[in-house]
Enzyme design. Structure first.
Site, mmCIF file in Angstrom:
data_model
loop_
_atom_site.group_PDB
_atom_site.id
_atom_site.type_symbol
_atom_site.label_atom_id
_atom_site.label_comp_id
_atom_site.label_asym_id
_atom_site.label_seq_id
_atom_site.Cartn_x
_atom_site.Cartn_y
_atom_site.Cartn_z
ATOM 1 N N GLY A 12 0.815 -1.209 0.000
ATOM 2 C CA GLY A 12 0.000 0.000 0.000
ATOM 3 C C GLY A 12 0.850 1.261 0.000
ATOM 4 O O GLY A 12 2.074 1.221 -0.164
ATOM 5 N N GLN A 13 0.162 2.384 0.213
ATOM 6 C CA GLN A 13 0.833 3.683 0.149
ATOM 7 C C GLN A 13 1.935 3.793 1.213
ATOM 8 O O GLN A 13 3.023 4.274 0.928
ATOM 9 C CB GLN A 13 -0.205 4.797 0.346
ATOM 10 C CG GLN A 13 0.332 6.186 0.025
ATOM 11 C CD GLN A 13 -0.540 7.298 0.596
ATOM 12 O OE1 GLN A 13 -1.559 7.055 1.241
ATOM 13 N NE2 GLN A 13 -0.121 8.528 0.368
ATOM 14 N N ARG A 37 -1.722 -8.892 -2.643
ATOM 15 C CA ARG A 37 -1.435 -8.648 -4.065
ATOM 16 C C ARG A 37 0.060 -8.810 -4.330
ATOM 17 O O ARG A 37 0.887 -8.555 -3.453
ATOM 18 C CB ARG A 37 -1.846 -7.220 -4.449
ATOM 19 C CG ARG A 37 -3.349 -7.012 -4.545
ATOM 20 C CD ARG A 37 -3.640 -5.529 -4.671
ATOM 21 N NE ARG A 37 -3.198 -4.815 -3.479
ATOM 22 C CZ ARG A 37 -2.725 -3.572 -3.480
ATOM 23 N NH1 ARG A 37 -2.624 -2.893 -4.589
ATOM 24 N NH2 ARG A 37 -2.350 -2.999 -2.347
ATOM 25 N N ASN A 53 -3.213 -12.999 3.605
ATOM 26 C CA ASN A 53 -4.451 -12.284 3.899
ATOM 27 C C ASN A 53 -4.580 -12.292 5.419
ATOM 28 O O ASN A 53 -4.651 -13.362 6.025
ATOM 29 C CB ASN A 53 -5.617 -13.029 3.236
ATOM 30 C CG ASN A 53 -6.959 -12.407 3.564
ATOM 31 O OD1 ASN A 53 -7.060 -11.553 4.447
ATOM 32 N ND2 ASN A 53 -7.985 -12.849 2.872
ATOM 33 N N TYR A 143 -14.579 3.390 9.058
ATOM 34 C CA TYR A 143 -13.120 3.439 9.203
ATOM 35 C C TYR A 143 -12.742 4.032 10.568
ATOM 36 O O TYR A 143 -11.968 3.440 11.326
ATOM 37 C CB TYR A 143 -12.550 4.279 8.066
ATOM 38 C CG TYR A 143 -11.077 4.522 8.115
ATOM 39 C CD1 TYR A 143 -10.163 3.481 7.993
ATOM 40 C CD2 TYR A 143 -10.573 5.822 8.252
ATOM 41 C CE1 TYR A 143 -8.804 3.715 8.012
ATOM 42 C CE2 TYR A 143 -9.215 6.062 8.269
ATOM 43 C CZ TYR A 143 -8.329 5.010 8.147
ATOM 44 O OH TYR A 143 -6.986 5.254 8.168
ATOM 45 N N LYS A 147 -11.015 2.215 13.746
ATOM 46 C CA LYS A 147 -9.727 2.681 14.276
ATOM 47 C C LYS A 147 -9.831 2.999 15.770
ATOM 48 O O LYS A 147 -8.924 2.682 16.540
ATOM 49 C CB LYS A 147 -9.236 3.910 13.494
ATOM 50 C CG LYS A 147 -8.723 3.576 12.097
ATOM 51 C CD LYS A 147 -7.466 2.722 12.148
ATOM 52 C CE LYS A 147 -6.929 2.361 10.770
ATOM 53 N NZ LYS A 147 -5.811 1.395 10.816
HETATM 54 N N1 SER Z 1 -5.963 9.380 4.800
HETATM 55 C C1 SER Z 1 -6.946 8.659 5.548
HETATM 56 C C2 SER Z 1 -8.275 8.749 4.884
HETATM 57 O O1 SER Z 1 -8.542 9.761 4.272
HETATM 58 C C3 SER Z 1 -7.045 9.214 6.930
HETATM 59 O O2 SER Z 1 -6.537 8.293 7.816
HETATM 60 O O3 SER Z 1 -9.042 7.844 4.980
#
Ligand code: SER
Length: 314
Positions: A12-13, A37, A53, A143, A147
């Site tokens: 990922g990023q 991936r 996974n 999300y 978190k």
């Molecule tokens: N960059 C993330 C988002 O926008 C924030 O944790 O979901």
């Protein structure tokens, strides 16, 4: 003891850059990249890679057994905007992925675990400016909810079982090496690509939407600094507020115009990400991170803008 590090969600990023940084310190063979991936050529050829996974307990267990890691970084997650499209999957991945890793880290006595949290843990009733470490938290995205719950689990595993788990609440992360993962702050990356390619950008967030942001170089350095800090200096085992810069699309566009004078910014209305952004802080009070492990960002808006443009031009 020699360090062995697992990075789960390595493609990922964040993972793409974290794996490279960790390999530079610990040696290529000691940092195992893991993702669902196939990784890009560079990541795969530099060191070990495993398909994993984090919801597949058996495979995850086999990987812990095979490498017996001293450190684990769990980065696999669904972000804010993507999470809203599939709330149940976001909850499952973000929550059960974490619990699987915490349990295996206990079982295999992993010395340190890293798990990222986010500014998304704050909500409409959190203070907007200089949002403190401890305040009202009423996240309204899946999300953010996952978190915040994850933060509580991390602290719980530390308090009850003594697991050395560490975490940072990342702001929007700006980087050029890998694509962002479906977040609300992604505009601040797309804007650079479009500025160079088309000379214009249509922002899905409004002109005055101010959000906390950070350049990836700072984020990676801060993450490793937190993991290197002596355990007895850390009073927070939920997740640390972590500050970089704060700006609006308008202000970022003005900075880009110093390099591309004709750059045009327009605004798309009625994007669902606007509502998410409006529920988040504008700026962050990260005094605990500064005091306890010496955090200090290096990239301001001018420096990150010129670095982004220079690297994307290549
Ligand atoms: N960059 C993330 C988002 O926008 C924030 O944790 O979901």
């Amino acid at each position: 003891m020699k360090d062995k590090i697992l990075v789960l969600g390595s493609n990922g990023q964040i993972g793409t850059e974290l794996v490279t940084a960790l390999r530079a310190t610990y040696g290529n063979d000691n940092v195992v990249a893991c993702d669902i991936r196939r990784p890009d050529y560079e990541l795969k050829n530099a060191g070990p890679f495993e398909f994993v996974n984090v919801l597949d307990k058996d495979t995850l267990h086999a990987i812990f057994k095979k490498y017996n890691p001293t450190q684990v970084y769990l980065l696999a997650a669904l972000l804010s905007a993507t999470g809203e499209q599939n709330p149940k999957l976001a909850w499952d991945l973000n929550m059960n992925g974490l619990l699987n890793v915490l349990d295996l880290a206990l079982f295999y006595q992993t010395a340190k675990v890293y798990w990222p949290s986010s500014i998304a843990v704050f909500g409409p009733n959190s203070p907007k400016s200089n949002t403190p470490q401890y305040c009202t938290m009423d996240p309204n995205t899946i999300y953010g909810i996952s978190k915040l719950a994850g933060e509580r689990w991390c602290e719980y595993y530390h308090e009850k079982y003594g697991l050395d788990v560490r975490s940072i609440r990342y702001p929007g992360l700006i980087s050029w090496k890998a694509a962002p993962g479906g977040g609300t702050t992604d505009y601040a990356i797309h804007i650079f690509h479009d500025a160079l390619r088309k000379g214009s950008y249509s922002s899905f967030l409004s002109a005055e939407t101010e959000l906390p942001m950070m350049y990836m170089d700072d984020a990676i350095r801060g993450t490793i600094e937190l993991m290197d800090a002596p355990a007895d200096q850390l009073s927070i085992r939920s997740s640390y507020n972590f500050g970089g810069v704060s700006f609006t699309p308008e202000v970022l566009a003005a900075e880009i115009r110093k390099h591309i004078p004709d750059f045009k910014l327009t605004y798309a209305e009625n994007d669902p990400r606007q509502q998410i952004a409006d529920s988040w802080p504008k700026s962050i009070d990260d005094s605990f991170a500064r005091k306890e492990w010496g955090w200090k960002p290096e990239f301001d808006i001018a420096k990150l803008t010129s670095d982004m443009l220079m690297n994307l031009k290549k």
